[in-house]
Write a protein that holds these residues in place. Structure first.
Motif, short mmCIF file in Angstrom:
data_model
loop_
_atom_site.label_atom_id
_atom_site.label_comp_id
_atom_site.label_asym_id
_atom_site.label_seq_id
_atom_site.Cartn_x
_atom_site.Cartn_y
_atom_site.Cartn_z
N UNK A 142 9.98 -8.82 -0.21
CA UNK A 142 9.37 -7.62 -0.79
C UNK A 142 8.82 -7.86 -2.20
N UNK A 178 -3.86 -6.11 -5.94
CA UNK A 178 -4.94 -5.32 -5.33
C UNK A 178 -5.39 -4.21 -6.27
N UNK A 179 -4.43 -3.55 -6.88
CA UNK A 179 -4.79 -2.48 -7.80
C UNK A 179 -5.59 -3.01 -8.99
N UNK A 230 -9.43 -8.20 -2.44
CA UNK A 230 -8.46 -9.28 -2.37
C UNK A 230 -8.29 -9.81 -0.94
N UNK A 231 -8.48 -11.07 -0.84
CA UNK A 231 -8.27 -11.76 0.42
C UNK A 231 -6.87 -12.32 0.38
N UNK A 232 -6.13 -12.11 1.45
CA UNK A 232 -4.73 -12.53 1.41
C UNK A 232 -4.51 -13.74 2.31
N UNK A 291 1.65 -8.14 -4.49
CA UNK A 291 0.35 -8.01 -3.85
C UNK A 291 -0.27 -6.65 -4.15
N UNK A 292 0.53 -5.63 -4.04
CA UNK A 292 0.04 -4.29 -4.35
C UNK A 292 -0.51 -4.25 -5.77
N UNK A 317 5.35 -8.60 -1.66
CA UNK A 317 4.62 -7.41 -1.22
C UNK A 317 4.31 -6.53 -2.42
N UNK A 318 5.29 -6.35 -3.30
CA UNK A 318 5.07 -5.51 -4.46
C UNK A 318 4.05 -6.15 -5.40
N UNK A 330 5.19 -13.19 2.91
CA UNK A 330 4.97 -11.76 2.75
C UNK A 330 6.24 -10.98 3.01
#
Lengths: 338, 338
Positions: free
Chosen positions: A73, A83-84, A93-95, A79-80, A76-77, A70
Motif C-alpha cells: 500500500x 498522479x496528483x 502517468x504511465x505505470x 502512486x496516487x 499505492x499511496x 503495487x
DNA sequence: CTGAAAGCGCTTACAG
DNA sequence: CTGAAAGCGCTTACAG
C-alpha cells in the motif's frame, strides 16, 4: 473519420494556422476570429490529435512511474500522490511494475519497457550503481529511495539511516534491550542495508550489542515474509523484546505470528514498522511506524523530472523528504488498557 | 540528436523502407540485408520514435485504466493484473484515478483526461446509466464492476448479488440471526446497492428479517468508514451477531472497533468482508471474505478492450468472472483455540 | 494579425 | 526483394 485541424479550418474559412492559434490559446487573435473558429470546433467536435502534436513537439505529456510492487500500500499511496502532482502540470502517468527484480529494473531504466515518455520516475530495489553507470538514454530519470552513491540522477528520499535510528531509539527509550531486525536481504538491496545500518548504529550508540543473530533475512517484501522471519527468530530459540521491521506489511505479518504464539504486543515484544500504511492504524494493535511524507515525495519526484525537460536542467542532486515516527499501540500499549 | 530511420538508412546504404522492413520484422528481406541493416541499427543505437509510428498507424499502444482509489489494495492488485495482461499484448497502461467521484468518472469516460489511448478500462462507482448514454467517443470503453443496465459496453464483473448471498448464507448457516450490513450509500452507487440486495434477499430466503436498522451507510470506502459505521450501529444500541461489510478495509475497520469495545470476533460478532485483500490474512483475526478472481478480471478487461480495436468488434456483453467465499477466523474462529 | 509551406519520423501503397 | 514518394495531423519559423 476523425476531425482534423484542416477540417475545422475549411469549415471556418480560415487557415490551419489560425485554428491552431485558437486551440493553443495564442494571443494576437481577434476575439471575433477566436469565436468564429471556436464555433466550428464545437460544431465539428474537434479534438486535437496528441500523437501528431507530440511528434511535432517532441514531448508526449506522459511520465512513467516504475514501482517494485503495487500490492504494498505504500506504493499505492505514493502512486496516487505522483498522479496528483503530475496532473497539476498537465501530465499523465504511465505505470509499470518491476516486481523488484534487478533485470526488470534494468530494462525499465534503459527505456525498454515504457517508451513514449518524457521522463521516468523509478523506485529501484535491487538495481546496483554500476547498472546505471552506462545508461544510454536521453529520457530524464529520477530515482525514488535513498542511494548511497554518486550518479548523475536526482534521487528523492527520506534519510533511511536516521529514520531507522529514530525507530530503534524509541524502542531503547522504552527499555527494550534485545531489538530484532526483520527484513535484511541476502541480495544487496540498498534500502534494506541502510535500515539495518541505522539499527546497528543506534544500538551501538546506546551501548547495546547489535546482535546479528537477531537480524532475519527475507526473500520478498510482504506480510508473509515478515511472518516467516518472525517464526524463524522465535524457532531459533531467541526471544527479543522488540522487533523493528523493514516495512509495515512485514511488521504486521510478524505481529500475526506473535499473536499465534501467544506473545503480547507490546508487553512481551514491541514492534515498529516503516512506511505508515493505512492498514497499520486499524489492526487489533495499531502499529508504530516511520511515516515518510508521501505527498512531498510524489510532488518532488514529478517536479524534478519535469525540471529536466528544459535546456537549463539543474545539477542532479539528492533531495530529502520529511518523515516522522508515529507512535502507536505496538510500542506504547493500549491507552487506558490494563 | 535523435537517430532516425533515415540516419540508419544512410549508414547502411539502403532505403528507408528497407530499414523499416527490418525493424518491423517483415518477411521477404534477405538474411544478408537484414544483418547489414541490423548492424547499422546497433551501431547508431537506433530506437523507433513511437509518436511517429502512432501518428501513422493511428494506434498508441496504450490503454488507460481509471480507478476510484489506489489506496484500496483490491485496486492495487487489480492494477497489477491489468498491467501484466496488457504487457502480454505489448500494451502499456496509463493509470488514472477518479476518487470515485461522478464528475471525474464522467470526465474520464468522455476522454477528457487521458487522451493518447487506444482503449479505456473504467471502474466506476458513482457513474449513472444516463451518464454513459451520450458518450461521444470512438475510444473503446470497457467497464469494470457489475452494471445493472443495458449499455453498449462490455462489463466485466463477478455476480455481486450472488456473492453477497453466499456471504450471508455462510453466516446464517453458522447460526447468526442478526446480520448487519456496513457500506450502504446515500448516493446510488450500483455495486453497493447490489450487495445490499444480496444481503436482503438471502436473509429473506432464510426466513429472517432484513432489518434496515442494521444497514449502515458510509461516505467513503476505507477503514475509517467501516469503523465509523460499526460505531454508529453499536451506539444506536443494536448488538448484531454478525456483520457483512461492503469491502475488506471496512470490515477491518469494523473489527478494530469491536476490539476496542471488548467484543470478540467471531464469538460475539462474526465478520465477513469482500475482495479478499492480502491484509485480511494477517490480522489478529483473519478475515472471511468474498474473493473475486482478480487475475481473470484483469485479463478479461484487457482482452475485451483490445478486441474492440479491430473492425469486427464483437457485440458488447456482460462477462462474468469467478469468485469464491474464503472462510477464515472471523467467522470460523481460531482453529484449536478455546 | 493571418496565411502558405516545411517538416517531425514513421508506414504504406505503388512501382520496378 | 528494394526504392521513391505521399501523407498521418500537428507546430513553427517565415512572409506578408
Amino acid at each position: 473519420m476523425r476531425v482534423s485541424l484542416k477540417d475545422v479550418a475549411a469549415h471556418a474559412g480560415v487557415s490551419i494556422k489560425t485554428v491552431s492559434n485558437v486551440v493553443n490559446n495564442y494571443q494576437h487573435v481577434t476575439p471575433a476570429m477566436r469565436e468564429r473558429v471556436q464555433r466550428s470546433i464545437d460544431a465539428l467536435g474537434y479534438q486535437p490529435n496528441l500523437a501528431a502534436r507530440h511528434l511535432r513537439k517532441g514531448r508526449t505529456g506522459i511520465i512513467a512511474l516504475a514501482l517494485p510492487e503495487l500490492g504494498n500500500p505504500y506504493f499505492a499511496e505514493l502512486t496516487a500522490s505522483v498522479i496528483d502532482a503530475a496532473s497539476q502540470h498537465d501530465y499523465i502517468v504511465l505505470l509499470d511494475h518491476t516486481g523488484g527484480s534487478r533485470d526488470q529494473e534494468l530494462l525499465v531504466s534503459q527505456g525498454f519497457r515504457a517508451r513514449v515518455i518524457d521522463g521516468l520516475i523509478l523506485s529501484p530495489i535491487e538495481l546496483r550503481t554500476e547498472d546505471l553507470r552506462d545508461r544510454d538514454q536521453d529520457v530524464p530519470l529520477v530515482l525514488l529511495g535513498e542511494r548511497d552513491y554518486d550518479l548523475p540522477y536526482d534521487h528523492i528520499a527520506i534519510d533511511n539511516v536516521a529514520a531507522a535510528r529514530d525507530a530503534v531509539r524509541h524502542l531503547v527509550a522504552l527499555g527494550r534491550r534485545e531489538v530484532a531486525f526483520i527484513g535484511a536481504r541476502r541480495d544487496r538491496s540498498e534500502p534494506a542495508q541502510l535500515r539495518v545500518r541505522g539499527w546497528r548504529e543506534e544500538l551501538t550508540a546506546a551501548g547495546l550489542p547489535a546482535d546479528e543473530g537477531l537480524v532475519a533475512a527475507v526473500d520478498g517484501w510482504g506480510h508473509a515474509d515478515g511472518a516467516r522471519a518472525m517464526r524463524h527468530i522465535l524457532d531459533s530459540g531467541r526471544r527479543p523484546d522488540a522487533v523493528f521491521a523493514y516495512n509495515d506489511p512485514m511488521a504486521i505479518g510478524a505481529m500475526r505470528v506473535l499473536h499465534e504464539r501467544g506473545l503480547r504486543v507490546p508487553e512481551d515484544i514491541a514492534v515498529v514498522g516503516f512506511d505508515d500504511v493505512i492498514e497499520g492504524r486499524f489492526g487489533a494493535v495499531t502499529l508504530t511506524s516511520v511515516s515518510p511524507d508521501k505527498a512531498a515525495i510524489g510532488r518532488l519526484a514529478v517536479e524534478s523530472v519535469l525540471a529536466r525537460l528544459g535546456n537549463d536542467a539543474p545539477e542532479p542532486r539528492r533531495i530529502w523528504a520529511d518523515y516522522q515516527l508515529v507512535e502507536r499501540e505496538s510500542t506504547l500499549g493500549r491507552p487506558g488498557a490494563a
